[in-house]
Scaffold this motif. Structure first.
Motif, PDB file in Angstrom:
ATOM      1  N   VAL A  64      28.047  37.958  54.624  1.00  0.00           N
ATOM      2  CA  VAL A  64      28.225  38.990  55.654  1.00  0.00           C
ATOM      3  C   VAL A  64      28.660  38.326  56.958  1.00  0.00           C
ATOM      4  O   VAL A  64      28.132  37.285  57.345  1.00  0.00           O
ATOM      5  CB  VAL A  64      26.914  39.786  55.856  1.00  0.00           C
ATOM      6  N   SER A  65      29.619  38.955  57.619  1.00  0.00           N
ATOM      7  CA  SER A  65      30.118  38.419  58.884  1.00  0.00           C
ATOM      8  C   SER A  65      29.458  39.123  60.072  1.00  0.00           C
ATOM      9  O   SER A  65      28.901  40.221  59.931  1.00  0.00           O
ATOM     10  CB  SER A  65      31.637  38.597  58.971  1.00  0.00           C
ATOM     11  N   THR A  66      29.579  38.493  61.226  1.00  0.00           N
ATOM     12  CA  THR A  66      29.043  39.120  62.435  1.00  0.00           C
ATOM     13  C   THR A  66      29.806  40.403  62.752  1.00  0.00           C
ATOM     14  O   THR A  66      29.231  41.344  63.295  1.00  0.00           O
ATOM     15  CB  THR A  66      29.107  38.160  63.638  1.00  0.00           C
TER      16      THR A  66
ATOM     17  N   GLU B 168      25.671  37.595  67.375  1.00  0.00           N
ATOM     18  CA  GLU B 168      26.862  38.439  67.371  1.00  0.00           C
ATOM     19  C   GLU B 168      27.992  37.867  68.221  1.00  0.00           C
ATOM     20  O   GLU B 168      29.146  38.257  68.060  1.00  0.00           O
ATOM     21  CB  GLU B 168      26.528  39.853  67.848  1.00  0.00           C
ATOM     22  N   ALA B 169      27.685  36.943  69.128  1.00  0.00           N
ATOM     23  CA  ALA B 169      28.712  36.352  69.989  1.00  0.00           C
ATOM     24  C   ALA B 169      29.629  35.412  69.223  1.00  0.00           C
ATOM     25  O   ALA B 169      30.755  35.149  69.643  1.00  0.00           O
ATOM     26  CB  ALA B 169      28.055  35.619  71.158  1.00  0.00           C
ATOM     27  N   GLU B 170      29.153  34.898  68.105  1.00  0.00           N
ATOM     28  CA  GLU B 170      29.954  33.996  67.282  1.00  0.00           C
ATOM     29  C   GLU B 170      30.684  34.796  66.222  1.00  0.00           C
ATOM     30  O   GLU B 170      30.098  35.653  65.577  1.00  0.00           O
ATOM     31  CB  GLU B 170      29.055  32.965  66.605  1.00  0.00           C
ATOM     32  N   ASP B 171      31.965  34.502  66.049  1.00  0.00           N
ATOM     33  CA  ASP B 171      32.728  35.150  64.992  1.00  0.00           C
ATOM     34  C   ASP B 171      32.526  34.361  63.705  1.00  0.00           C
ATOM     35  O   ASP B 171      32.284  33.167  63.732  1.00  0.00           O
ATOM     36  CB  ASP B 171      34.208  35.200  65.365  1.00  0.00           C
ATOM     37  N   GLY B 172      32.607  35.029  62.598  1.00  0.00           N
ATOM     38  CA  GLY B 172      32.467  34.357  61.312  1.00  0.00           C
ATOM     39  C   GLY B 172      31.221  34.810  60.581  1.00  0.00           C
ATOM     40  O   GLY B 172      30.658  35.863  60.883  1.00  0.00           O
ATOM     41  N   PRO B 173      30.770  34.013  59.623  1.00  0.00           N
ATOM     42  CA  PRO B 173      29.589  34.391  58.835  1.00  0.00           C
ATOM     43  C   PRO B 173      28.345  34.500  59.719  1.00  0.00           C
ATOM     44  O   PRO B 173      28.230  33.796  60.720  1.00  0.00           O
ATOM     45  CB  PRO B 173      29.428  33.244  57.839  1.00  0.00           C
TER      46      PRO B 173
ATOM     47  N   PHE C  99      26.762  46.862  52.784  1.00  0.00           N
ATOM     48  CA  PHE C  99      27.774  45.851  53.045  1.00  0.00           C
ATOM     49  C   PHE C  99      28.607  45.641  51.798  1.00  0.00           C
ATOM     50  O   PHE C  99      28.077  45.481  50.702  1.00  0.00           O
ATOM     51  CB  PHE C  99      27.116  44.533  53.479  1.00  0.00           C
ATOM     52  N   MET C 100      29.916  45.665  51.981  1.00  0.00           N
ATOM     53  CA  MET C 100      30.836  45.433  50.882  1.00  0.00           C
ATOM     54  C   MET C 100      31.447  44.064  51.079  1.00  0.00           C
ATOM     55  O   MET C 100      31.908  43.725  52.179  1.00  0.00           O
ATOM     56  CB  MET C 100      31.913  46.517  50.868  1.00  0.00           C
ATOM     57  N   LEU C 101      31.428  43.291  50.021  1.00  0.00           N
ATOM     58  CA  LEU C 101      31.925  41.934  50.091  1.00  0.00           C
ATOM     59  C   LEU C 101      33.426  41.919  49.865  1.00  0.00           C
ATOM     60  O   LEU C 101      34.033  42.925  49.518  1.00  0.00           O
ATOM     61  CB  LEU C 101      31.194  41.080  49.065  1.00  0.00           C
ATOM     62  N   GLU C 102      34.023  40.769  50.055  1.00  0.00           N
ATOM     63  CA  GLU C 102      35.457  40.600  49.830  1.00  0.00           C
ATOM     64  C   GLU C 102      35.804  41.052  48.425  1.00  0.00           C
ATOM     65  O   GLU C 102      35.223  40.595  47.455  1.00  0.00           O
ATOM     66  CB  GLU C 102      35.833  39.128  50.006  1.00  0.00           C
ATOM     67  N   ASN C 103      36.731  42.009  48.323  1.00  0.00           N
ATOM     68  CA  ASN C 103      37.070  42.550  47.007  1.00  0.00           C
ATOM     69  C   ASN C 103      38.567  42.765  46.848  1.00  0.00           C
ATOM     70  O   ASN C 103      38.999  43.636  46.113  1.00  0.00           O
ATOM     71  CB  ASN C 103      36.336  43.876  46.771  1.00  0.00           C
ATOM     72  N   GLY C 104      39.344  42.008  47.573  1.00  0.00           N
ATOM     73  CA  GLY C 104      40.781  42.190  47.538  1.00  0.00           C
ATOM     74  C   GLY C 104      41.287  43.001  48.716  1.00  0.00           C
ATOM     75  O   GLY C 104      42.366  42.762  49.222  1.00  0.00           O
TER      76      GLY C 104
ATOM     77  N   PRO D 171      36.302  42.562  53.365  1.00  0.00           N
ATOM     78  CA  PRO D 171      34.902  42.966  53.495  1.00  0.00           C
ATOM     79  C   PRO D 171      34.781  44.225  54.346  1.00  0.00           C
ATOM     80  O   PRO D 171      35.705  44.571  55.089  1.00  0.00           O
ATOM     81  CB  PRO D 171      34.253  41.771  54.185  1.00  0.00           C
ATOM     82  N   GLY D 172      33.661  44.909  54.213  1.00  0.00           N
ATOM     83  CA  GLY D 172      33.459  46.119  54.995  1.00  0.00           C
ATOM     84  C   GLY D 172      32.003  46.513  55.033  1.00  0.00           C
ATOM     85  O   GLY D 172      31.124  45.809  54.541  1.00  0.00           O
ATOM     86  N   VAL D 173      31.770  47.672  55.613  1.00  0.00           N
ATOM     87  CA  VAL D 173      30.437  48.251  55.701  1.00  0.00           C
ATOM     88  C   VAL D 173      30.610  49.765  55.708  1.00  0.00           C
ATOM     89  O   VAL D 173      31.609  50.272  56.204  1.00  0.00           O
ATOM     90  CB  VAL D 173      29.674  47.739  56.957  1.00  0.00           C
ATOM     91  N   ARG D 174      29.657  50.461  55.108  1.00  0.00           N
ATOM     92  CA  ARG D 174      29.729  51.920  55.089  1.00  0.00           C
ATOM     93  C   ARG D 174      28.329  52.500  55.129  1.00  0.00           C
ATOM     94  O   ARG D 174      27.347  51.815  54.851  1.00  0.00           O
ATOM     95  CB  ARG D 174      30.461  52.413  53.848  1.00  0.00           C
TER      96      ARG D 174
END
Length: 94
Positions: free
Chosen positions: A13-15, A47-52, A74-79, A82-85
């Motif tokens: 999961v990313s920030t 949250e100030a850092e970008d990335g994981p 949280f939705m992981l990389e799937n082509g 990544p996302g969230v819903r």
């Protein structure tokens, strides 16, 4: 969600997903701090850092648990990336 799943999820999961989950819930950093029992300055720092999502495993697990318990998924990389819903039917804390 189990500790094992949260631990594995933390690694992917990313920030940006954390911020998006807060936005979907209408939560501020203070709200996330309250529901996760993690200090607001810690959440702001992470949250100030970008990335994981970084930080101690227990801290990240608390953040992820609060967000998933409130109805985000949280939705992981799937082509498509990544996302969230929001998950329908879950009770969000007031």
């Amino acid at each position: 969600m189990s500790i094992e799943k949260l631990s594995k999820l933390r690694q992917t999961v990313s920030t940006r997903q954390i911020k998006a989950a807060r936005a979907l819930l209408g939560w501020s950093q203070a709200d996330l701090a309250r529901y996760s029992s993690v200090s607001e300055p810690t959440i702001a720092r992470l949250e100030a850092e970008d990335g994981p999502l970084r930080g101690r495993p227990g801290t990240a697990a608390k953040i992820l648990k609060a967000l998933t318990d409130a109805g985000t998924e949280f939705m992981l990389e799937n082509g498509s990336g990544p996302g969230v819903r929001l998950v329908r039917g879950r009770q969000r804390p007031e």
